[in-house]
Design an enzyme around this catalytic site. Structure first.
Site, PDB file in Angstrom:
ATOM      1  CD  GLU A  98      -2.119   4.266 -63.213  1.00  0.00           C
ATOM      2  OE1 GLU A  98      -1.846   3.421 -62.343  1.00  0.00           O
ATOM      3  OE2 GLU A  98      -3.280   4.675 -63.427  1.00  0.00           O
ATOM      4  CD  GLU A 142      -2.831   8.663 -63.552  1.00  0.00           C
ATOM      5  OE1 GLU A 142      -3.539   7.697 -63.263  1.00  0.00           O
ATOM      6  OE2 GLU A 142      -2.351   8.848 -64.692  1.00  0.00           O
TER       7      GLU A 142
END
Length: 181
Positions: A98, A142
Site C-alpha cells: 500500500e 485497490e
C-alpha cells in the site's frame, strides 16, 4: 469465566460463503435455558500498521470505502491471506503493497475485536519504524493515495472527526505514549 453469561451453540448453518465474508446463523442455548438466533460473520482476521518516519511523521493511506460511501484516511491494513498466517507477516506485506515502504523495526501495539456484536474479526495492530522507501504495488482492485503528515496532525484529525476508521484511531492512540516525548 462468568459461566452465567456464556451462550452455547446448539446448531449452526452457513448462510453465505463469499470471497471475504462468511455469514453464519447459529441457534444458541442461553444461560437461562432458552434459545436464541445469532447471525454473525466469520472473518479470517487482519493486520494493520502505523508507519513512522525518522522525522516523526506518519504514513497513512487515503482510499474509498464502498460500504460507507466515503474516502477515508487509514493506516495500511489487509486481511490475513492464509489460515494461520502470521499477522506480522501480513502487516509487512500490506505496508509494502500500500505504501512502498518497508520497516526494520515492528512493535505490536494491541489486537482489537472490530465488531463483537456480529463478527469474529480480530485486527492485529503494529507500529513500524526505521522505514525505507520503495515502490507502491497495490492489488489490482485497490486504489490508495499515500499521505504523509505529522503525528500531531493525525491526532488532530481524530479529534475533529476526519479520521473515523477505528483501527486507525486505536493505532494512533496506542502509539501516542511511545511517540510523544
Amino acid at each position: 469465566m462468568h459461566e452465567d453469561l456464556v451462550e452455547k451453540k446448539c446448531s449452526s448453518e452457513n448462510i453465505f460463503d463469499g470471497t471475504l465474508l462468511h455469514v453464519c446463523r447459529d441457534i444458541v442455548c442461553l444461560p437461562n435455558g432458552k434459545r436464541a438466533v445469532r447471525e454473525w460473520i466469520r472473518h479470517p482476521g487482519a493486520a494493520a500498521v502505523l508507519p513512522v518516519l525518522p522525522n516523526g511523521n506518519v504514513i497513512l493511506v487515503r482510499q474509498y470505502r464502498y460500504p460507507i460511501e466515503k474516502v477515508t484516511l487509514e493506516v495500511p491494513a489487509g486481511k490475513l491471506d492464509a489460515a494461520g498466517e502470521d499477522p506480522l507477516h501480513c502487516a509487512c506485506r500490506e505496508l509494502s503493497e500500500e505504501t512502498g515502504y518497508t520497516a526494520e523495526q515492528y512493535e505490536k501495539l494491541t489486537t482489537i475485536a472490530t465488531t463483537v456484536g456480529f463478527s469474529n474479526e480480530y485486527i492485529h495492530l503494529y507500529l513500524a519504524q526505521n522505514l525505507s522507501a520503495g515502490s507502491q504495488h497495490t492489488d489490482e482492485d485497490e486504489f490508495v493515495n499515500v499521505v504523509e503528515m505529522s503525528f500531531s496532525e493525525a491526532l488532530g484529525l481524530v479529534k475533529t472527526g476526519e479520521i473515523i476508521d477505528s483501527k486507525t484511531i486505536i493505532s494512533l492512540m496506542m502509539a501516542a505514549e511511545r511517540l510523544i516525548r
